[in-house]
Design an enzyme around this catalytic site. Structure first.
Site, PDB file in Angstrom:
ATOM      1  N   GLU A 103      39.188  10.704 -23.710  1.00  0.00           N
ATOM      2  CA  GLU A 103      39.486  10.100 -25.053  1.00  0.00           C
ATOM      3  C   GLU A 103      40.873  10.568 -25.423  1.00  0.00           C
ATOM      4  O   GLU A 103      41.320   9.926 -26.579  1.00  0.00           O
ATOM      5  CB  GLU A 103      38.448  10.843 -26.140  1.00  0.00           C
ATOM      6  CG  GLU A 103      36.951  10.804 -25.790  1.00  0.00           C
ATOM      7  CD  GLU A 103      36.649   9.277 -25.687  1.00  0.00           C
ATOM      8  OE1 GLU A 103      36.969   8.711 -26.288  1.00  0.00           O
ATOM      9  OE2 GLU A 103      35.888   9.036 -24.416  1.00  0.00           O
ATOM     10  N   LYS A 112      46.593   0.278 -23.712  1.00  0.00           N
ATOM     11  CA  LYS A 112      45.084   0.154 -23.374  1.00  0.00           C
ATOM     12  C   LYS A 112      44.877  -1.368 -22.810  1.00  0.00           C
ATOM     13  O   LYS A 112      43.711  -1.244 -21.737  1.00  0.00           O
ATOM     14  CB  LYS A 112      44.325   0.124 -24.853  1.00  0.00           C
ATOM     15  CG  LYS A 112      44.519   1.243 -25.644  1.00  0.00           C
ATOM     16  CD  LYS A 112      43.821   2.547 -25.107  1.00  0.00           C
ATOM     17  CE  LYS A 112      43.864   3.787 -25.759  1.00  0.00           C
ATOM     18  NZ  LYS A 112      43.196   4.889 -25.048  1.00  0.00           N
ATOM     19  N   TYR A 117      50.972   0.332 -28.106  1.00  0.00           N
ATOM     20  CA  TYR A 117      49.852   0.952 -28.206  1.00  0.00           C
ATOM     21  C   TYR A 117      48.700   0.228 -27.483  1.00  0.00           C
ATOM     22  O   TYR A 117      48.239   0.409 -26.456  1.00  0.00           O
ATOM     23  CB  TYR A 117      49.016   1.492 -29.477  1.00  0.00           C
ATOM     24  CG  TYR A 117      47.951   2.203 -29.490  1.00  0.00           C
ATOM     25  CD1 TYR A 117      47.484   3.287 -28.612  1.00  0.00           C
ATOM     26  CD2 TYR A 117      46.847   1.365 -30.220  1.00  0.00           C
ATOM     27  CE1 TYR A 117      45.925   3.574 -28.741  1.00  0.00           C
ATOM     28  CE2 TYR A 117      45.373   1.697 -30.022  1.00  0.00           C
ATOM     29  CZ  TYR A 117      45.062   2.949 -29.332  1.00  0.00           C
ATOM     30  OH  TYR A 117      43.760   3.322 -29.587  1.00  0.00           O
ATOM     31  N   GLY A 139      44.817  -7.450 -52.300  1.00  0.00           N
ATOM     32  CA  GLY A 139      44.046  -8.533 -51.354  1.00  0.00           C
ATOM     33  C   GLY A 139      43.155  -8.002 -50.248  1.00  0.00           C
ATOM     34  O   GLY A 139      42.585  -8.498 -49.252  1.00  0.00           O
ATOM     35  N   SER A 140      42.656  -6.395 -50.727  1.00  0.00           N
ATOM     36  CA  SER A 140      41.961  -5.742 -49.800  1.00  0.00           C
ATOM     37  C   SER A 140      40.369  -6.402 -49.416  1.00  0.00           C
ATOM     38  O   SER A 140      39.704  -6.170 -48.736  1.00  0.00           O
ATOM     39  CB  SER A 140      41.695  -4.223 -50.115  1.00  0.00           C
ATOM     40  OG  SER A 140      42.895  -3.649 -49.553  1.00  0.00           O
ATOM     41  N   PHE A 172      39.555  13.646 -32.538  1.00  0.00           N
ATOM     42  CA  PHE A 172      38.903  12.614 -33.547  1.00  0.00           C
ATOM     43  C   PHE A 172      37.294  12.399 -32.799  1.00  0.00           C
ATOM     44  O   PHE A 172      36.279  12.895 -32.978  1.00  0.00           O
ATOM     45  CB  PHE A 172      39.279  11.540 -34.258  1.00  0.00           C
ATOM     46  CG  PHE A 172      38.332  10.724 -35.135  1.00  0.00           C
ATOM     47  CD1 PHE A 172      37.237  11.419 -35.903  1.00  0.00           C
ATOM     48  CD2 PHE A 172      38.674   9.454 -35.336  1.00  0.00           C
ATOM     49  CE1 PHE A 172      36.349  10.479 -36.671  1.00  0.00           C
ATOM     50  CE2 PHE A 172      37.769   8.307 -36.020  1.00  0.00           C
ATOM     51  CZ  PHE A 172      36.920   9.301 -36.660  1.00  0.00           C
ATOM     52  N   LYS A 215      44.250  20.624 -35.250  1.00  0.00           N
ATOM     53  CA  LYS A 215      43.241  20.262 -34.732  1.00  0.00           C
ATOM     54  C   LYS A 215      42.084  21.198 -34.183  1.00  0.00           C
ATOM     55  O   LYS A 215      41.095  20.915 -34.026  1.00  0.00           O
ATOM     56  CB  LYS A 215      43.653  19.630 -33.511  1.00  0.00           C
ATOM     57  CG  LYS A 215      44.319  18.151 -33.631  1.00  0.00           C
ATOM     58  CD  LYS A 215      44.355  17.178 -32.531  1.00  0.00           C
ATOM     59  CE  LYS A 215      45.352  17.795 -31.471  1.00  0.00           C
ATOM     60  NZ  LYS A 215      45.526  16.733 -30.230  1.00  0.00           N
ATOM     61  N   LYS A 226      44.807  13.443 -38.402  1.00  0.00           N
ATOM     62  CA  LYS A 226      45.330  12.408 -37.991  1.00  0.00           C
ATOM     63  C   LYS A 226      46.280  11.605 -38.800  1.00  0.00           C
ATOM     64  O   LYS A 226      47.120  10.648 -38.773  1.00  0.00           O
ATOM     65  CB  LYS A 226      44.311  11.152 -37.703  1.00  0.00           C
ATOM     66  CG  LYS A 226      43.401  11.310 -36.422  1.00  0.00           C
ATOM     67  CD  LYS A 226      42.502  10.325 -36.163  1.00  0.00           C
ATOM     68  CE  LYS A 226      43.243   8.904 -36.016  1.00  0.00           C
ATOM     69  NZ  LYS A 226      42.280   7.635 -35.511  1.00  0.00           N
ATOM     70  N   PHE A 282      45.699  -1.672 -50.914  1.00  0.00           N
ATOM     71  CA  PHE A 282      46.620  -2.765 -50.550  1.00  0.00           C
ATOM     72  C   PHE A 282      46.024  -3.974 -51.531  1.00  0.00           C
ATOM     73  O   PHE A 282      44.659  -4.235 -51.440  1.00  0.00           O
ATOM     74  CB  PHE A 282      46.762  -3.190 -49.445  1.00  0.00           C
ATOM     75  CG  PHE A 282      47.605  -2.102 -48.404  1.00  0.00           C
ATOM     76  CD1 PHE A 282      48.506  -1.472 -49.143  1.00  0.00           C
ATOM     77  CD2 PHE A 282      47.157  -1.884 -47.296  1.00  0.00           C
ATOM     78  CE1 PHE A 282      49.358  -0.519 -48.224  1.00  0.00           C
ATOM     79  CE2 PHE A 282      48.191  -1.350 -46.582  1.00  0.00           C
ATOM     80  CZ  PHE A 282      48.998  -0.288 -47.050  1.00  0.00           C
TER      81      PHE A 282
END
Length: 310
Positions: free
Chosen positions: A75, A144, A140, A203-204, A10, A38, A178, A201
């Site tokens: 990336e 990072k 994840y 409550g967005s 991406f 991809k 993705k 969802f």
């Protein structure tokens, strides 16, 4: 030559496009095309060569001569926040990044890499590039964070550029591969094009994120490379906007609606960033002055791209 790892992904493919836009075509894309879909991100781009990630890692670890390299934009990573295989994540995101970093340091090659706002974890304020504000919620984010910590130790002694960007909620062209990790705008557009009501969802309107258009992310990367600035910087807009605002922009583009609200999934509770907003103090102090697109502006441009051939 410039090397872009994750160049078929991406953000990587958008950096390749931005380089093409300034006339740069001597680009080596490094990626893993096991997910063959991809390739579509590269078909309209000009690159000089492609290399599989495993072959690239073997080359840099062996110290192979890869010719004159102007910069490496790193990336390539596993970006799934729902992946819990820690060994896989650390190999892909931490060890791989260290290998490339040392390859660059040994040869004085500018190294620009993808960090993440996931390093901040579940906080709702003070998204500031400082250790006291960092507490990742998933492996994840930890991978990072740990690499950022590694970079911080090296930066004072480094003779060449090292620059990390903490990407906030990036959306825009070339993210279709993705799947579930693609942006809300992408999914809502697909739902409407399939004749369904767009779903959010419940409550967005209360879930707010710093949504940044991928074209702006590519601009940040190129500016820092061209200006040789080192450090770790937030890469967001500095504005928190709601998922509802994203839906409103999509509905407005399609002249459709209304939105259907669905229950928030149990498995995401406690592991879901409800609010993000980049503090841009450090980015602006480094000299980056360009404005960032709002959700309304960015989503409109993105949907025009997504629906260009529909």
């Amino acid at each position: 030559m410039i090397i872009v790892t994750g160049g078929a992904g991406f953000i990587g493919s958008n950096i390749v496009k931005a380089l093409n836009n300034i006339g740069y075509k001597d680009i080596l894309v490094v990626d893993n095309l096991k997910d063959g879909t991809k390739f579509v991100n590269l078909v309209d781009l000009d690159i000089a060569d492609y290399m599989d990630k495993e072959d690239f890692v073997a080359s840099i670890v062996a110290g192979d001569d890869m010719g004159d390299i102007d910069a490496i934009f790193h990336e390539g990573a596993c970006s799934s926040t729902t992946e819990w295989d820690g060994k896989y994540m650390m190999d892909n995101n931490y060890q791989y990044s260290k290998d490339i970093l040392h390859f660059c340091l040994d040869r004085s090659i500018p190294f620009l890499y993808a960090s993440s706002a996931a390093t901040y974890g579940g906080r709702t304020d003070n998204f500031i590039e400082d250790r006291q504000y960092e507490q990742p919620l998933n492996v994840y984010g930890y991978s990072k964070f740990l690499f950022d910590q590694y970079v911080r130790e090296i930066l004072p002694q480094a003779d060449s550029q090292i620059c990390g960007f903490r990407y906030f909620n990036v959306y825009g062209p070339r993210e279709g591969h993705k799947g579930s990790m693609a942006s809300v705008a992408f999914h809502l557009n697909n739902q409407i094009n399939a004749g369904e009501r767009p779903k959010l969802f419940a409550g967005s309107e209360n879930f707010k994120r710093d949504f940044i258009y991928v074209g702006d992310v590519a601009d940040v990367n190129l500016w820092f490379w061209q200006n040789g600035v080192s450090g770790i910087f937030n890469c967001g807009t500095g504005r928190a906007e709601s998922f509802q605002a994203v839906a409103d922009a999509v509905v407005d583009y399609h002249q459709s609606g209304p939105v259907e609200y669905i229950e928030f999934p149990e498995k995401l509770k406690g592991r879901y960033q409800a609010y993000t907003q980049a503090d841009l103090t450090k980015l602006r102090a480094a000299g980056y002055g360009k404005p960032f697109k709002t959700v309304a502006e960015g989503v409109k441009e993105y949907l025009a791209w997504l629906n260009r051939s529909v």
